[in-house]
Design a protein around this motif. Structure first.
Motif, short mmCIF file in Angstrom:
data_model
loop_
_atom_site.label_atom_id
_atom_site.label_comp_id
_atom_site.label_asym_id
_atom_site.label_seq_id
_atom_site.Cartn_x
_atom_site.Cartn_y
_atom_site.Cartn_z
N VAL A 67 0.85 -1.19 0.00
CA VAL A 67 0.00 0.00 0.00
C VAL A 67 0.89 1.24 0.00
CG1 VAL A 67 -1.80 1.28 1.22
CG2 VAL A 67 -1.82 -1.23 1.24
N LEU A 68 0.62 2.16 -0.90
CA LEU A 68 1.35 3.42 -0.98
C LEU A 68 0.46 4.54 -0.44
CD1 LEU A 68 3.71 5.23 -1.92
CD2 LEU A 68 2.63 5.29 -4.19
N LEU A 69 0.95 5.27 0.56
CA LEU A 69 0.21 6.37 1.17
C LEU A 69 0.83 7.69 0.73
CD1 LEU A 69 -2.05 7.21 3.15
CD2 LEU A 69 -0.34 7.07 4.99
N LEU A 76 1.82 11.88 8.05
CA LEU A 76 3.08 11.64 8.74
C LEU A 76 2.86 11.51 10.24
CD1 LEU A 76 5.37 14.17 6.82
CD2 LEU A 76 5.19 11.71 6.47
N ARG A 77 1.63 11.35 10.64
CA ARG A 77 1.27 11.23 12.05
C ARG A 77 1.21 9.76 12.49
NH1 ARG A 77 1.27 16.18 14.99
NH2 ARG A 77 1.89 17.59 13.30
N PRO A 78 1.21 9.49 13.79
CA PRO A 78 1.28 8.11 14.30
C PRO A 78 0.18 7.17 13.83
CG PRO A 78 1.80 9.66 16.06
CD PRO A 78 1.32 10.48 14.90
N TRP A 79 -0.97 7.71 13.39
CA TRP A 79 -2.06 6.82 12.98
C TRP A 79 -1.67 5.90 11.83
CZ3 TRP A 79 -4.07 6.83 8.05
CH2 TRP A 79 -3.86 7.98 7.26
N VAL A 97 3.99 1.79 2.51
CA VAL A 97 5.07 2.69 2.12
C VAL A 97 4.56 4.13 2.24
CG1 VAL A 97 6.61 3.40 0.25
CG2 VAL A 97 6.04 0.98 0.56
N ILE A 98 5.26 4.94 3.04
CA ILE A 98 4.86 6.32 3.26
C ILE A 98 5.56 7.21 2.23
CG2 ILE A 98 4.64 8.19 4.92
CD1 ILE A 98 3.21 5.59 5.70
N GLY A 99 4.76 7.77 1.33
CA GLY A 99 5.31 8.67 0.32
C GLY A 99 4.87 10.10 0.53
N SER A 119 9.22 8.86 -1.16
CA SER A 119 9.98 7.62 -0.96
C SER A 119 11.07 7.47 -2.00
CB SER A 119 9.06 6.40 -1.00
OG SER A 119 8.61 6.14 -2.32
N GLY A 120 10.87 8.07 -3.18
CA GLY A 120 11.88 8.01 -4.23
C GLY A 120 11.97 6.68 -4.94
N ILE A 121 11.02 5.79 -4.69
CA ILE A 121 11.01 4.48 -5.33
C ILE A 121 10.16 4.54 -6.59
CG2 ILE A 121 10.47 2.03 -5.03
CD1 ILE A 121 10.54 2.50 -2.00
#
Length: 300
Positions: A67-69, A76-79, A97-99, A119-121
């Motif tokens: 999953v890409l977010l 960018l928060r803890p949730w 994956v956090i983007g 993420s640069g991927i």
């Protein structure tokens, strides 16, 4: 494979559909405490069933999902850690994956989509089955105007670019928009209920792309006794924009329920017939000189 309008469309044979039905779809929301009215408000735009094919296949085959977010500082928060844990519980080995990039909206997201955000991927290498995107509140100065003003046409223009880009990927990811809200004075107008979500809806419905509205779900719970949950605004939006721990858990509850409900709906369709990915995209909505008014030529 068969040909439609020059595009190859994969055809699932009946054996695959029968095997999926035998395996059964196993998807459980992170919480069952949300009342039905709250869930209904969040799910006003369910999209088309074919959008969920790649995610649905992972769940019925019990395979890990990527999953890409994509979004801004809200993502960018803890949730998001809780969301990743929920995915791991559903399909062990899955990854989130956090983007996201702070203070970034639809223009930035579109420009960096092929690199999976910050993420640069390469998105082709990442091959996410599910993409969750949020451009509901960030940043208004990027595609908007002065304080308290939103140029809906510009926002809709870039959201359409994001949607068409996602629909053009050969790996056919599921695209879902998450809609948040803000109480900041420079975001929307009183009572701060008007966010980018209102510019998104015509575009998303035109293409059949689903969206989960945390804004519509949460708003009646703020300073009003509605359903089982009631919070003061300071409890849910401590700084007026970013979710607290409580509201972060609420987002995960909403998203997980939205995903599961959508997959079960798709499962009902799959047992009868498959809805195929469109052979070609519909005509572009945002035309008639939009590019000239934006002041820069968007990337093709």
């Amino acid at each position: 494979l068969r040909k439609q309008d020059g595009n190859r469309v994969a055809v699932k044979n009946i054996a695959t559909v029968q095997r999926a039905a035998r395996l059964g779809l196993q998807c459980k929301p992170s919480s069952s405490t949300l009342d039905s009215s709250t869930l209904t408000r969040a799910s006003a735009n369910v999209g088309e069933n074919w959008v969920w094919q790649s995610t649905y296949d992972r769940f019925v085959e019990h395979k890990p999902i990527t999953v890409l977010l994509l979004g801004g500082s809200v993502e960018l928060r803890p949730w998001v850690i809780s969301l990743g844990s929920w995915l791991e519980e559903q399909l062990p080995g899955s990854r989130l994956v956090i983007g996201a990039q702070g203070s970034s909206g639809s223009m930035w997201l579109y420009d960096h989509m092929n690199q999976s955000g910050r993420s640069g991927i390469s998105i082709e290498s990442l091959n996410p089955q599910l993409i969750i995107a949020d451009t509901s509140v960030n940043p208004w100065q990027e595609v908007g105007g002065p304080k308290g003003f939103l140029d809906q046409r510009k926002e809709a223009f870039y959201v359409e670019k994001i949607v068409r880009q996602a629909l053009s990927y050969q790996f056919r990811p599921t695209l879902v928009f998450l809609e948040w809200m803000s109480l900041w004075d420079n975001v929307g107008t009183e009572p701060h209920f008007h966010t980018n979500e209102d510019a998104h809806m015509p575009v998303l419905r035109y293409y059949g792309i689903p969206s989960c509205s945390a804004r519509d779900a949460l708003w009646p719970h703020l300073d009003h006794a509605v359903g089982e949950r009631h919070w003061n605004r300071s409890e849910i939006l401590p700084d007026g924009l970013h979710p607290s721990k409580q509201s972060g858990e609420f987002i995960v509850d909403l998203l997980s329920d939205f995903i599961c409900t959508s997959l079960h709906r798709a499962a009902g369709v799959a047992q009868g017939h498959r809805q195929f990915w469109p052979a070609q995209l519909p005509p572009v909505l945002m035309t008639d000189g939009t590019v000239e008014r934006l002041g820069r030529a968007p990337r093709e």
